[in-house]
Structures are given as C-alpha cells and as structure tokens.
Design a protein around this motif. Structure first.
Motif, PDB file in Angstrom:
ATOM      1  N   ALA A   1      17.371 -14.339  -0.157  1.00 14.09           N
ATOM      2  CA  ALA A   1      16.818 -13.311  -0.778  1.00 14.09           C
ATOM      3  C   ALA A   1      15.803 -12.468   0.890  1.00 14.09           C
ATOM      4  CB  ALA A   1      15.082 -14.026  -1.186  1.00 14.09           C
ATOM      5  N   ARG A   2      16.045 -13.325   1.931  1.00 11.12           N
ATOM      6  CA  ARG A   2      15.301 -12.229   3.010  1.00 11.12           C
ATOM      7  C   ARG A   2      16.641 -11.057   3.189  1.00 11.12           C
ATOM      8  NH1 ARG A   2      11.931 -16.919   4.558  1.00 11.12           N
ATOM      9  NH2 ARG A   2      14.148 -17.364   5.421  1.00 11.12           N
ATOM     10  N   LYS A   3      18.100 -12.180   3.527  1.00 14.36           N
ATOM     11  CA  LYS A   3      19.151 -10.850   3.594  1.00 14.36           C
ATOM     12  C   LYS A   3      19.088  -9.926   3.107  1.00 14.36           C
ATOM     13  CE  LYS A   3      21.704 -14.527   6.528  1.00 14.36           C
ATOM     14  NZ  LYS A   3      22.450 -15.461   6.520  1.00 14.36           N
ATOM     15  N   ILE A   4      19.273 -10.244   1.699  1.00  8.30           N
ATOM     16  CA  ILE A   4      19.228  -8.966   0.605  1.00  8.30           C
ATOM     17  C   ILE A   4      17.791  -8.014   1.156  1.00  8.30           C
ATOM     18  CG2 ILE A   4      19.033  -8.536  -1.760  1.00  8.30           C
ATOM     19  CD1 ILE A   4      20.352 -10.926  -2.473  1.00  8.30           C
ATOM     20  N   ALA A   5      17.065  -8.252   0.714  1.00 12.35           N
ATOM     21  CA  ALA A   5      16.146  -7.229   1.360  1.00 12.35           C
ATOM     22  C   ALA A   5      16.354  -6.831   2.069  1.00 12.35           C
ATOM     23  CB  ALA A   5      14.285  -8.310   1.619  1.00 12.35           C
ATOM     24  N   GLU A   6      16.517  -7.059   3.436  1.00 13.82           N
ATOM     25  CA  GLU A   6      16.799  -6.604   4.592  1.00 13.82           C
ATOM     26  C   GLU A   6      17.928  -5.644   4.956  1.00 13.82           C
ATOM     27  OE1 GLU A   6      18.067  -9.917   8.325  1.00 13.82           O
ATOM     28  OE2 GLU A   6      18.848  -8.331   8.541  1.00 13.82           O
ATOM     29  N   VAL A   7      19.149  -5.906   3.449  1.00 10.38           N
ATOM     30  CA  VAL A   7      20.791  -4.948   3.312  1.00 10.38           C
ATOM     31  C   VAL A   7      19.692  -3.558   2.577  1.00 10.38           C
ATOM     32  CG1 VAL A   7      22.014  -4.939   1.667  1.00 10.38           C
ATOM     33  CG2 VAL A   7      21.900  -6.609   2.899  1.00 10.38           C
ATOM     34  N   LEU A   8      18.610  -4.086   1.340  1.00 12.24           N
ATOM     35  CA  LEU A   8      17.932  -3.237   0.937  1.00 12.24           C
ATOM     36  C   LEU A   8      16.917  -1.804   2.246  1.00 12.24           C
ATOM     37  CD1 LEU A   8      17.240  -5.241  -2.285  1.00 12.24           C
ATOM     38  CD2 LEU A   8      18.147  -3.060  -2.038  1.00 12.24           C
ATOM     39  N   ARG A   9      16.555  -2.562   2.657  1.00 10.90           N
ATOM     40  CA  ARG A   9      15.958  -1.596   4.084  1.00 10.90           C
ATOM     41  C   ARG A   9      16.701  -1.032   4.401  1.00 10.90           C
ATOM     42  NH1 ARG A   9      12.877  -6.229   4.582  1.00 10.90           N
ATOM     43  NH2 ARG A   9      10.976  -6.380   2.856  1.00 10.90           N
ATOM     44  N   LYS A  10      17.584  -1.683   5.038  1.00  7.16           N
ATOM     45  CA  LYS A  10      18.461  -1.185   5.553  1.00  7.16           C
ATOM     46  C   LYS A  10      19.655   0.587   5.602  1.00  7.16           C
ATOM     47  CE  LYS A  10      20.707  -3.713   9.322  1.00  7.16           C
ATOM     48  NZ  LYS A  10      21.863  -4.761   9.152  1.00  7.16           N
ATOM     49  N   ALA A  11      19.027   0.424   3.565  1.00 16.40           N
ATOM     50  CA  ALA A  11      20.152   1.307   2.907  1.00 16.40           C
ATOM     51  C   ALA A  11      18.609   2.444   2.294  1.00 16.40           C
ATOM     52  CB  ALA A  11      20.433   1.017   1.756  1.00 16.40           C
ATOM     53  N   GLY A  12      17.460   2.485   3.255  1.00 23.96           N
ATOM     54  CA  GLY A  12      16.811   2.881   2.950  1.00 23.96           C
ATOM     55  C   GLY A  12      14.854   2.576   2.305  1.00 23.96           C
ATOM     56  N   ALA A  13      15.294   1.824   1.661  1.00 27.34           N
ATOM     57  CA  ALA A  13      13.707   0.780   1.079  1.00 27.34           C
ATOM     58  C   ALA A  13      12.657   0.697   1.527  1.00 27.34           C
ATOM     59  CB  ALA A  13      14.141  -0.155  -0.053  1.00 27.34           C
ATOM     60  N   LYS A  14      11.770   1.175   1.457  1.00 32.35           N
ATOM     61  CA  LYS A  14      10.951   0.902   2.427  1.00 32.35           C
ATOM     62  C   LYS A  14      10.225  -0.081   1.236  1.00 32.35           C
ATOM     63  CE  LYS A  14       9.719   6.573   3.325  1.00 32.35           C
ATOM     64  NZ  LYS A  14      11.146   6.324   2.225  1.00 32.35           N
ATOM     65  N   GLU A  15       9.908  -1.216   0.459  1.00 32.58           N
ATOM     66  CA  GLU A  15       8.965  -1.524  -0.201  1.00 32.58           C
ATOM     67  C   GLU A  15      10.338  -2.793  -1.259  1.00 32.58           C
ATOM     68  OE1 GLU A  15       5.325  -2.846  -2.392  1.00 32.58           O
ATOM     69  OE2 GLU A  15       6.293  -1.100  -2.864  1.00 32.58           O
ATOM     70  N   VAL A  16      10.477  -3.645  -0.685  1.00 29.26           N
ATOM     71  CA  VAL A  16      11.242  -4.605  -1.309  1.00 29.26           C
ATOM     72  C   VAL A  16      10.439  -6.359  -1.499  1.00 29.26           C
ATOM     73  CG1 VAL A  16      13.244  -6.455  -1.624  1.00 29.26           C
ATOM     74  CG2 VAL A  16      13.010  -3.840   0.491  1.00 29.26           C
ATOM     75  N   LEU A  17      10.103  -5.777  -3.240  1.00 20.68           N
ATOM     76  CA  LEU A  17       9.393  -7.356  -3.680  1.00 20.68           C
ATOM     77  C   LEU A  17      10.221  -8.311  -3.762  1.00 20.68           C
ATOM     78  CD1 LEU A  17       7.397  -5.351  -7.078  1.00 20.68           C
ATOM     79  CD2 LEU A  17       6.449  -6.117  -4.066  1.00 20.68           C
ATOM     80  N   GLY A  18       9.572  -9.358  -4.660  1.00 20.41           N
ATOM     81  CA  GLY A  18      10.273 -10.890  -4.221  1.00 20.41           C
ATOM     82  C   GLY A  18      10.990 -11.623  -3.546  1.00 20.41           C
ATOM     83  N   VAL A  19      10.909 -12.033  -2.140  1.00 16.99           N
ATOM     84  CA  VAL A  19      10.575 -12.081  -0.974  1.00 16.99           C
ATOM     85  C   VAL A  19       9.558 -13.561  -0.934  1.00 16.99           C
ATOM     86  CG1 VAL A  19      11.581 -12.673   1.202  1.00 16.99           C
ATOM     87  CG2 VAL A  19      12.707 -10.483  -0.342  1.00 16.99           C
ATOM     88  N   ASP A  20       9.045 -13.391   0.271  1.00 18.56           N
ATOM     89  CA  ASP A  20       7.944 -14.187   0.189  1.00 18.56           C
ATOM     90  C   ASP A  20       6.617 -13.681  -1.136  1.00 18.56           C
ATOM     91  OD1 ASP A  20       8.918 -14.601   2.251  1.00 18.56           O
ATOM     92  OD2 ASP A  20       7.687 -12.717   3.638  1.00 18.56           O
ATOM     93  N   ASP A  21       6.821 -12.748  -2.226  1.00 23.34           N
ATOM     94  CA  ASP A  21       5.140 -12.448  -3.159  1.00 23.34           C
ATOM     95  C   ASP A  21       6.293 -13.084  -4.278  1.00 23.34           C
ATOM     96  OD1 ASP A  21       7.303 -10.265  -3.265  1.00 23.34           O
ATOM     97  OD2 ASP A  21       6.308  -9.667  -3.679  1.00 23.34           O
ATOM     98  N   ALA A  22       7.563 -14.119  -4.532  1.00 22.93           N
ATOM     99  CA  ALA A  22       7.704 -14.124  -5.439  1.00 22.93           C
ATOM    100  C   ALA A  22       7.143 -15.269  -6.085  1.00 22.93           C
ATOM    101  CB  ALA A  22       8.848 -14.613  -5.693  1.00 22.93           C
TER     102      ALA A  22
END
Ligand code: PTJ
Length: 259
Positions: A112-133
């Motif tokens: 989950a953390r790695k996927i959020a990182e991939v999305l942030r690298k792609a420009g995502a400012k906010e990614v839910l579903g990691v620590d807040d799931a």
C-alpha cells in the motif's frame, strides 16, 4: 525497464505493458496474481481486437458523466493500475475532483505504501487508503474491506479499474455507483457494476480523462441525460456480439489478424 524490447517488435506496446507489470512486481507492489490477471486480460483483448470498441466508448462517456455528477467520487487503485496508468489516475482525479485511494485484494502495508509512493511520483497530492484504511465495508471478508473513512466509505461513485467481483457487489449493496474497467465481459465485476468499460485499462484511462475534460463544461442536465440513456446490460450484450461477429469473420477468412 527489466528487459530490453526493440521498438521494431510488432507487439512492442503489448510487451512494454507486460514489462511495466514485471517491474512493478520486482519493485514489490504488483501482486503475483496481478501478473496472472494481466494474462487473462490479454486473452480477452485478443478477442475484442486490441482496440477500444464502440460499446466501450458509450461506457466511457457514461463513466465520465457519472464521475462529474458525483458529490464524492473516488478512484480505487491496486497494484496493476499503479504500474500501468498512474499518470492517468492523477489526471482523472484532477479533472473530476475525485479522491485517489489505494485498495488491495492482496493487501500488505508495504505494498500500500509503495503504491502511494508511485502515485505521488506521478503527481498525486493526496492518496488515501494507506495509514487511514481504518473503516470496513460490511459483508466483505477480503482485505479489500479496509477503506478510508474519507474515501470509499463515504463515496457515492467509485471507479474500480481491474477488480475482483466481491467488492463491486458489496459496494453496490451500499448504494454506491460502481464503474468498472475490465477486459472480461463475463466477469462478476463486469456483470455487477453500474457502468462497465470493457477495454484495456491502458487505452480506457486516457480516453476517460479526455472525455471527462470535454464534458466538464457541460450542463448538469446534459450529464444526467447521458446517464439516463445508458444501459449497461445492452452494452455488455453489444460487447459479446462484437466478439462473436469478429470470430465468425475470422473463421470465414474475411478478417486478418494483426500481430
Ligand atoms: O493489487 P491487488 O492486491 O489489489 O490485486 C489486483 C488483482 C488484479 C490481482 C486482483 O484484483 C485480482 O485477483 O483480480 P482478478 O479477479 O484477477 O480480476 C482482474 C480482472 O481484470 C480480470 O477480469 C481480467 O480479465 C481483467 N484485466 C486484466 N488486465 C487488464 C484487465 N482489464 C483491463 N485492462 C487490463 N490491462
């Protein structure tokens, strides 16, 4: 890139797509079952002819309208989606105001953390579903039940590219509108979703971004009328008719396969 693929290779695009998944697997965020799922998807892509067919275009239009009309839209991201279309996920979220949430069938906190990182690298400012799931979808036993109270839990429209059937059915029971992207028109997800885009996620996502950007300025009434005129059963039947017709023409030697 894991392996070198010559640009001149007749199946260059398809091989590059595969390589992205292999790389995601080697980096630890694509599930091993994600590689199997892709193989299944490729098989259906051969049957539809590896292009976006008319029924998918109808579904993309309805999906764009549903996302734009939604009050709390969410794009759900798994390992395969993160490997294949992270930039399109971010663009679609920007155009439609959707939140992005990581939601995994084979959930580990590390993935989950790695996927959020991939999305942030792609420009995502906010990614839910990691620590807040921390919330759960009732009547769902898989790891997909873990969702964010700010995202999928309270969403009215959820886009689930590349999915397994259980969660789609559970989300429907909660009264949410579910949009699926699935190359298999016979899958439980395809059958259970409100809107099913039968197309490869690598083709469908950029088209969905384009359509949502185009419809963004439309009046609410126009978007509502697109949704009212949409019939998912008819679209799925058209997909099957397309496959049957194509195979019949191939069997008669009227079409040539391009490899
Ligand atoms: O990252 P995780 O842990 O959430 O796991 C993701 C997978 C995909 C492994 C998990 O959701 C799973 O097991 O899914 P299924 O049940 O294998 O379903 C995946 C569906 O996606 C199948 O119907 C495939 O035909 C379809 N599919 C595979 N590749 C593509 C696709 N549809 C569209 N585009 C593709 N590229």
């Amino acid at each position: 890139m894991t392996h070198w693929v010559p640009k001149s290779h007749p199946r260059y695009e398809s091989l590059i797509t595969r390589e992205k998944l292999i790389q995601g697997f080697e980096e630890g965020y694509v599930a091993v079952a994600g590689l199997i799922a892709h193989g299944r998807g490729e098989c259906f892509d051969y049957l539809i002819g590896e292009h976006t067919i008319e029924p998918a275009i109808k579904a993309i239009r309805a999906a764009a309208a549903a996302l734009l009309l939604a009050k709390r839209p969410v794009i759900s991201v798994n390992g395969n989606v993160a490997a294949l279309v992270p930039e399109d996920v971010v663009r679609l979220a920007e155009v439609t105001g959707a939140k992005i949430e990581v939601n995994l069938f084979y959930r580990t906190e590390e993935r989950a953390r790695k996927i959020a990182e991939v999305l942030r690298k792609a420009g995502a400012k906010e990614v839910l579903g990691v620590d807040d799931a921390t919330a759960t979808i009732p009547e769902l036993e898989s790891e997909r039940r873990r969702v964010s109270p700010e995202g999928i839990l309270i969403a009215d429209v959820v886009l689930v590219p590349l999915e397994d059937g259980d969660r789609t059915e559970a989300l429907r029971r909660l009264g949410k509108t579910v949009i699926a992207i699935d190359l298999n028109p016979l899958s439980r997800t395809a059958r259970a979703a409100n809107i099913t885009i039968v197309d490869n996620v690598v083709r469908a996502m950029p088209k969905l971004v384009e359509e949502a950007s185009r419809l963004r300025e439309s009046e609410k009434e126009e978007l509502e009328s697109i949704l009212r005129g949409y019939d998912n059963n008819a679209v799925l039947q058209d997909v099957l008719r397309h496959i049957v017709k194509r195979l019949e023409e191939l069997a008669k030697g009227k079409l040539t396969l391009e490899f």
